[in-house]
Design a protein around this motif. Structure first.
Motif, PDB file in Angstrom:
ATOM      1  N   GLY A  27      36.900  39.444  41.930  1.00 36.78           N
ATOM      2  CA  GLY A  27      35.648  39.766  42.629  1.00 36.78           C
ATOM      3  C   GLY A  27      34.411  39.498  41.781  1.00 36.78           C
ATOM      4  O   GLY A  27      33.295  39.397  42.296  1.00 36.78           O
ATOM      5  N   PHE A  31      33.536  40.724  35.519  1.00 34.87           N
ATOM      6  CA  PHE A  31      33.500  39.402  34.885  1.00 34.87           C
ATOM      7  C   PHE A  31      32.065  38.877  34.750  1.00 34.87           C
ATOM      8  O   PHE A  31      31.641  38.451  33.677  1.00 34.87           O
ATOM      9  N   TYR A  74      38.532  47.160  47.270  1.00 35.96           N
ATOM     10  CA  TYR A  74      38.424  48.606  47.510  1.00 35.96           C
ATOM     11  C   TYR A  74      38.108  48.893  48.973  1.00 35.96           C
ATOM     12  O   TYR A  74      38.629  49.839  49.546  1.00 35.96           O
ATOM     13  N   THR A  95      35.308  56.129  45.604  1.00 36.52           N
ATOM     14  CA  THR A  95      34.342  56.566  44.581  1.00 36.52           C
ATOM     15  C   THR A  95      33.816  55.387  43.750  1.00 36.52           C
ATOM     16  O   THR A  95      32.947  55.577  42.902  1.00 36.52           O
ATOM     17  N   GLY A 108      43.197  44.304  41.231  1.00 34.83           N
ATOM     18  CA  GLY A 108      43.655  43.443  40.126  1.00 34.83           C
ATOM     19  C   GLY A 108      42.599  43.364  39.036  1.00 34.83           C
ATOM     20  O   GLY A 108      42.925  43.337  37.839  1.00 34.83           O
ATOM     21  N   MET A 161      49.196  36.486  34.879  1.00 32.26           N
ATOM     22  CA  MET A 161      48.234  37.146  35.750  1.00 32.26           C
ATOM     23  C   MET A 161      48.905  38.285  36.515  1.00 32.26           C
ATOM     24  O   MET A 161      50.132  38.320  36.621  1.00 32.26           O
TER      25      MET A 161
HETATM   26  C1  LIG Z   1      27.411  48.320  39.650  1.00 31.22           C
HETATM   27  C2  LIG Z   1      28.871  48.473  39.281  1.00 31.22           C
HETATM   28  C3  LIG Z   1      29.498  49.684  39.550  1.00 31.22           C
HETATM   29  C4  LIG Z   1      30.863  49.848  39.225  1.00 31.22           C
HETATM   30  N1  LIG Z   1      31.462  51.045  39.502  1.00 31.22           N
HETATM   31  C5  LIG Z   1      32.761  51.235  39.181  1.00 31.22           C
HETATM   32  C6  LIG Z   1      33.405  52.474  39.453  1.00 31.22           C
HETATM   33  O1  LIG Z   1      32.814  53.422  39.997  1.00 31.22           O
HETATM   34  N2  LIG Z   1      34.715  52.589  39.112  1.00 31.22           N
HETATM   35  C7  LIG Z   1      35.424  51.558  38.532  1.00 31.22           C
HETATM   36  O2  LIG Z   1      36.628  51.729  38.258  1.00 31.22           O
HETATM   37  N3  LIG Z   1      34.836  50.382  38.258  1.00 31.22           N
HETATM   38  C8  LIG Z   1      33.522  50.187  38.567  1.00 31.22           C
HETATM   39  N4  LIG Z   1      32.918  48.984  38.288  1.00 31.22           N
HETATM   40  C9  LIG Z   1      33.712  47.943  37.619  1.00 31.22           C
HETATM   41  C10 LIG Z   1      34.379  46.931  38.573  1.00 31.22           C
HETATM   42  O3  LIG Z   1      33.764  46.919  39.838  1.00 31.22           O
HETATM   43  C11 LIG Z   1      35.873  47.229  38.758  1.00 31.22           C
HETATM   44  O4  LIG Z   1      36.543  47.272  37.520  1.00 31.22           O
HETATM   45  C12 LIG Z   1      36.567  46.191  39.662  1.00 31.22           C
HETATM   46  O5  LIG Z   1      37.834  46.665  40.016  1.00 31.22           O
HETATM   47  C13 LIG Z   1      36.706  44.815  39.022  1.00 31.22           C
HETATM   48  O6  LIG Z   1      37.339  43.993  39.985  1.00 31.22           O
HETATM   49  P1  LIG Z   1      36.892  42.475  40.217  1.00 31.22           P
HETATM   50  O7  LIG Z   1      37.741  41.936  41.290  1.00 31.22           O
HETATM   51  O8  LIG Z   1      35.430  42.393  40.443  1.00 31.22           O
HETATM   52  O9  LIG Z   1      37.295  41.862  38.821  1.00 31.22           O
HETATM   53  P2  LIG Z   1      36.620  40.666  37.967  1.00 31.22           P
HETATM   54  O10 LIG Z   1      35.266  41.071  37.537  1.00 31.22           O
HETATM   55  O11 LIG Z   1      36.754  39.390  38.692  1.00 31.22           O
HETATM   56  O12 LIG Z   1      37.621  40.659  36.720  1.00 31.22           O
HETATM   57  C14 LIG Z   1      37.681  41.775  35.862  1.00 31.22           C
HETATM   58  C15 LIG Z   1      38.678  41.460  34.737  1.00 31.22           C
HETATM   59  O13 LIG Z   1      40.000  41.398  35.262  1.00 31.22           O
HETATM   60  C16 LIG Z   1      40.566  40.115  35.028  1.00 31.22           C
HETATM   61  N5  LIG Z   1      41.340  39.796  36.243  1.00 31.22           N
HETATM   62  C17 LIG Z   1      40.886  39.719  37.513  1.00 31.22           C
HETATM   63  N6  LIG Z   1      41.911  39.470  38.359  1.00 31.22           N
HETATM   64  C18 LIG Z   1      43.031  39.402  37.597  1.00 31.22           C
HETATM   65  C19 LIG Z   1      44.405  39.165  37.880  1.00 31.22           C
HETATM   66  N7  LIG Z   1      44.857  38.940  39.125  1.00 31.22           N
HETATM   67  N8  LIG Z   1      45.276  39.141  36.841  1.00 31.22           N
HETATM   68  C20 LIG Z   1      44.853  39.364  35.570  1.00 31.22           C
HETATM   69  N9  LIG Z   1      43.572  39.593  35.246  1.00 31.22           N
HETATM   70  C21 LIG Z   1      42.661  39.618  36.244  1.00 31.22           C
HETATM   71  C22 LIG Z   1      39.394  39.186  34.765  1.00 31.22           C
HETATM   72  O14 LIG Z   1      39.761  38.088  33.969  1.00 31.22           O
HETATM   73  C23 LIG Z   1      38.438  40.122  34.061  1.00 31.22           C
HETATM   74  O15 LIG Z   1      38.803  40.259  32.699  1.00 31.22           O
HETATM   75  C24 LIG Z   1      31.580  48.778  38.600  1.00 31.22           C
HETATM   76  C25 LIG Z   1      30.936  47.555  38.353  1.00 31.22           C
HETATM   77  C26 LIG Z   1      29.594  47.395  38.687  1.00 31.22           C
HETATM   78  C27 LIG Z   1      28.926  46.079  38.408  1.00 31.22           C
END
Ligand SMILES: Cc1cc2nc3c(=O)[nH]c(=O)nc-3n(C[C@H](O)[C@H](O)[C@H](O)COP(=O)(O)OP(=O)(O)OC[C@H]3O[C@@H](n4cnc5c(N)ncnc54)[C@H](O)[C@@H]3O)c2cc1C
Length: 279
Positions: A27, A31, A74, A95, A108, A161
């Motif tokens: 997402g 990252f 989510y 949350t 993930g 992955m």
């Molecule tokens: C404004 C804001 C608020 C947030 N609030 C929260 C919160 O309340 N609670 C919370 O837990 N988090 C929060 N986050 C953090 C984030 O949203 C979460 O950790 C989210 O789950 C990341 O998912 P993503 O798909 O965006 O991952 P990405 O940003 O795309 O990747 C995150 C990491 O996971 C790795 N990755 C992604 N997919 C895989 C896969 N399939 N296999 C192996 N590695 C992988 C990537 O290489 C990177 O290192 C917040 C972030 C922001 C910017």
């Protein structure tokens, strides 16, 4: 940076083998923050967003379990039948961040980042989740306890992955609670997931943001089991909360103090215990 956009898992793991230092993009909510602040400068990126298979989930009634693909967001967890099969995961998902973050952020990605404050992780620890991993060499499954090995450290090998997570569907009660500096859009300063199994009245409790990894409060779990039924007195819940807090290993950092975190765990676990016996 070069962004690859495979459509299948096979294509993705082939790219990960070819470019061992490539970063996986799901997402992008963690990252892109890293990239924007120049904390990471990957030359090769493997985006998983076009891989339809990662956005699937499947309830298996024979094994009484649910498999959730790494690309499930989510907002999908909150609003699909995943919420009935894994209520604590849905509660934790609600949350996370804002609606925009929940629409883009994935389970993930939470596992990939592996922060002790990650909201899905206490749920995976309490439910003894199995994490399915893939590389060009094949697939393997690890328990969540073996997957998270430190703050923002997981046991993924180069070229590997996360494909998804398998959770048991529990007959009983499960819930998640977190404390932050405000009620919404907040990273937890303490969190807890409690699962109560109806068949033997045992509980499993996992604590977030109060240690280098998610902590299972196993002594408190055993103490709960040693108490006689009906386990619904407020004194018992308070004692249980105190025992969970004793197993936390918090630090003081920019978000909170160790002392406040331990207190918050006591309150959260007391409340979760009370909620679990109130129905
Ligand atoms: C404004 C804001 C608020 C947030 N609030 C929260 C919160 O309340 N609670 C919370 O837990 N988090 C929060 N986050 C953090 C984030 O949203 C979460 O950790 C989210 O789950 C990341 O998912 P993503 O798909 O965006 O991952 P990405 O940003 O795309 O990747 C995150 C990491 O996971 C790795 N990755 C992604 N997919 C895989 C896969 N399939 N296999 C192996 N590695 C992988 C990537 O290489 C990177 O290192 C917040 C972030 C922001 C910017």
């Amino acid at each position: 940076m070069t962004v690859h956009s495979p459509r299948t898992i096979d294509q993705a793991v082939t790219l990960l083998e070819k470019y061992p230092s490539a970063m996986i993009l799901s997402g992008g909510t963690d990252f892109m923050v890293e990239v924007n602040f120049n904390h990471r400068k990957p030359s090769q990126v493997v985006s998983t967003r076009a891989i339809e298979e990662l956005r699937q989930w499947n309830i298996d009634h024979d094994t009484n379990s649910i498999f959730i693909g790494a690309g499930v967001t989510y907002s999908t967890i909150e609003s699909s039948d995943i919420a009935q099969a894994a209520p604590a995961l849905a509660e934790a998902s609600r949350t996370v961040g804002s609606p925009q973050i929940r629409a883009a952020g994935t389970m993930g990605g939470n596992l990939g980042t592996c922060s002790p404050a990650g909201d899905t992780l206490p749920v995976f620890a309490a439910l003894d989740a199995k994490i399915l991993l893939a590389s060009n060499a094949g697939r393997r499954e690890v328990s969540f306890a073996d997957f998270m090995v430190g703050p923002k450290k997981n046991s993924l090998l180069a070229g590997e992955m996360v494909l998804g997570v398998s959770l048991p569907i529990i007959e009983g009660w499960q819930g998640y609670a977190k404390v932050g500096v405000r009620n919404a859009m907040v990273i937890s300063i303490a969190s807890a997931c409690l699962v109560r199994n109806a068949s033997d009245d045992s509980v499993r409790v996992a604590l977030g943001s109060v240690g280098p990894t998610i902590i299972r409060a196993r002594a408190a779990e055993s103490w709960w089991l040693d108490q006689g039924a009906p386990r619904s007195s407020s004194e018992m819940h308070t004692e249980f909360g105190a025992r969970c807090a004793a197993e936390a290993s918090p630090i003081t950092d920019h978000r909170s103090t160790a002392e406040y975190r331990r207190h918050a765990i006591k309150v959260l676990c007391t409340r979760l215990a009370a909620r679990s016996t109130s129905r």
